[in-house]
Design an enzyme around this catalytic site. Structure first.
Site, PDB file in Angstrom:
ATOM      1  N   LYS A  79       0.980  -1.172  -0.003  1.00 58.90           N
ATOM      2  CA  LYS A  79      -0.040  -0.075   0.091  1.00 58.90           C
ATOM      3  C   LYS A  79       0.793   1.432   0.013  1.00 58.90           C
ATOM      4  O   LYS A  79       2.078   1.143   0.670  1.00 58.90           O
ATOM      5  CB  LYS A  79      -0.817   0.062   1.200  1.00 58.90           C
ATOM      6  CG  LYS A  79      -1.730  -1.287   1.367  1.00 58.90           C
ATOM      7  CD  LYS A  79      -3.081  -1.320   0.282  1.00 58.90           C
ATOM      8  CE  LYS A  79      -4.039  -2.580   0.750  1.00 58.90           C
ATOM      9  NZ  LYS A  79      -3.291  -3.729   0.416  1.00 58.90           N
ATOM     10  N   ASP A  80       0.551   2.174  -0.616  1.00 63.22           N
ATOM     11  CA  ASP A  80       1.132   3.455  -0.609  1.00 63.22           C
ATOM     12  C   ASP A  80       1.365   4.182   0.779  1.00 63.22           C
ATOM     13  O   ASP A  80       0.538   4.132   1.558  1.00 63.22           O
ATOM     14  CB  ASP A  80       0.606   4.498  -1.480  1.00 63.22           C
ATOM     15  CG  ASP A  80       1.438   5.446  -1.930  1.00 63.22           C
ATOM     16  OD1 ASP A  80       1.946   5.441  -2.942  1.00 63.22           O
ATOM     17  OD2 ASP A  80       1.280   6.547  -1.313  1.00 63.22           O
ATOM     18  N   ARG A  81       2.921   4.800   0.678  1.00 61.23           N
ATOM     19  CA  ARG A  81       2.974   5.463   1.972  1.00 61.23           C
ATOM     20  C   ARG A  81       2.315   6.740   2.278  1.00 61.23           C
ATOM     21  O   ARG A  81       1.758   6.985   3.333  1.00 61.23           O
ATOM     22  CB  ARG A  81       4.576   5.666   1.843  1.00 61.23           C
ATOM     23  CG  ARG A  81       4.869   6.443   2.934  1.00 61.23           C
ATOM     24  CD  ARG A  81       6.680   6.808   2.748  1.00 61.23           C
ATOM     25  NE  ARG A  81       6.908   7.764   4.052  1.00 61.23           N
ATOM     26  CZ  ARG A  81       8.185   8.165   3.978  1.00 61.23           C
ATOM     27  NH1 ARG A  81       9.280   8.081   3.240  1.00 61.23           N
ATOM     28  NH2 ARG A  81       8.433   9.037   4.877  1.00 61.23           N
TER      29      ARG A  81
END
Length: 348
Positions: A79-81
């Site tokens: 998942k994106d930071r």
């Protein structure tokens, strides 16, 4: 040499503009698990909310907390930071694991739930992701934007790989080609990143040609069709009213190539179109062969399920569900021209 073009739009270039990801809460993604923990077993599954933290870093911190190697920490997808995300992790369970997790203080991380299960969580064990995106400073024709959204809800969008797949300023294709061509020593992770970028570049070019031809969301004679929600493909001969009807109903989707060795190949008109595009990149195809990459297929169409929207003043709010391996930015680019996307992936 391998610059990323502005891939063609199926509705034409949008005229509305907006700002995404002005804060993590503007981009919320929640994993839709394929398996639920059973409540007993040798692994402890953790339902984690993370803010401005990437998945690998959280896995590393969880491993420290429970005293296990990082390789023993499981998760279904990255998942994106730069987002607020919720997803499952798993760690080996001992008598002290629950207490160790409860005492852990990991910046930007909250453990919302924990349950035991018989197995470690494996990559890919998810049905998709649910997105909630706030677009600020929205500026454009509201009626035209709503019309676009209605068309997308009915037809989906071309399933391009997002710019995140290609690294900073799209450099991973050229860097990967140069390094792999001279057989530079690369660790497995780095090699995988470069090979994925090259294959995605080739796929996007084939898809772009079908968008230009107006056949990205319809079957072409000889296509390999993919059954919705699976990776199963089968050949199609057109005209076939049943096949064409199933495609319109989103039961099946036309596919494009993830080039490599072996694998089922299209025939007829579909093969001619693909080969005509791929022939422009012989050096990249040679890399795939040299690296013994297994060929596969990917849907040309991305359908954002449960797509809903709300426009209030200068804010556009969107919610939708995407399957694994697809990009929220791919949906957004058909709606408006946005800034801030370099820090948002929404990819699995």
């Amino acid at each position: 040499m391998f610059e990323l073009p502005d891939w063609p739009y199926f509705l034409g270039a949008p005229r509305a503009t907006g700002l995404i990801r002005s804060c993590p809460e503007d981009f919320v993604v929640e994993e839709i698990p394929r398996v639920a923990p059973e409540g007993e077993g040798s692994h402890l599954w953790l339902w984690v909310e993370k803010r401005s933290a990437n998945t690998d870093w959280v896995a590393k911190e969880l491993a420290k907390s429970v005293g296990c190697p990082q390789r023993d920490v499981g998760f279904a997808g990255l998942k994106d930071r730069h987002a607020l995300t919720r997803q499952w992790f798993s760690v080996p369970a001992t008598d002290d694991t629950a207490a160790s997790v409860a005492d852990a203080e990991i910046e930007g991380v909250q453990i919302l739930d924990s349950r035991r299960h018989t197995r470690k969580l494996k990559r890919g064990t998810l049905n998709g992701n649910r997105f909630q995106i706030k677009i600020r400073d929205f500026n454009g024709d509201v009626e035209a934007t709503i019309k676009r959204l209605e068309q997308i809800r009915a037809s989906g969008v071309p399933n391009y790989f997002g710019p995140q797949r290609f690294g900073h300023q799209g450099r991973n294709v050229e860097q990967g080609y140069n390094l792999l061509k001279r057989r530079a020593r690369l660790n497995r992770s780095k090699k995988s990143i470069y090979l994925s970028a090259i294959r995605s570049f080739l796929f996007n070019h084939v898809l772009a040609e079908r968008v230009r031809a107006g056949v990205w969301n319809t079957m072409v004679n000889g296509d390999l069709a993919m059954l919705n929600g699976t990776q199963s493909v089968f050949p199609c001969e057109i005209p076939d009213t049943d096949i064409e009807d199933r495609c319109k109903r989103l039961d099946i989707h036309p596919t494009g190539p993830m080039p490599g060795e072996a694998g089922t190949q299209p025939t007829g008109d579909a093969a001619a179109l693909e080969q005509g595009v791929l022939a422009q990149w012989p050096e990249l195809l040679e890399i795939m062969t040299a690296q013994r990459v297994q060929a596969s297929r990917r849907s040309l169409r991305l359908f954002p399920a449960e797509l809903n929207w709300n426009i209030e003043g200068n804010e556009l709010n969107l919610t939708f569900v995407l399957p694994p391996g697809t990009y929220a930015t791919t949906v957004l680019r058909e709606i408006l021209v946005f800034t801030g996307a370099e820090r948002m992936s929404g990819q699995e």
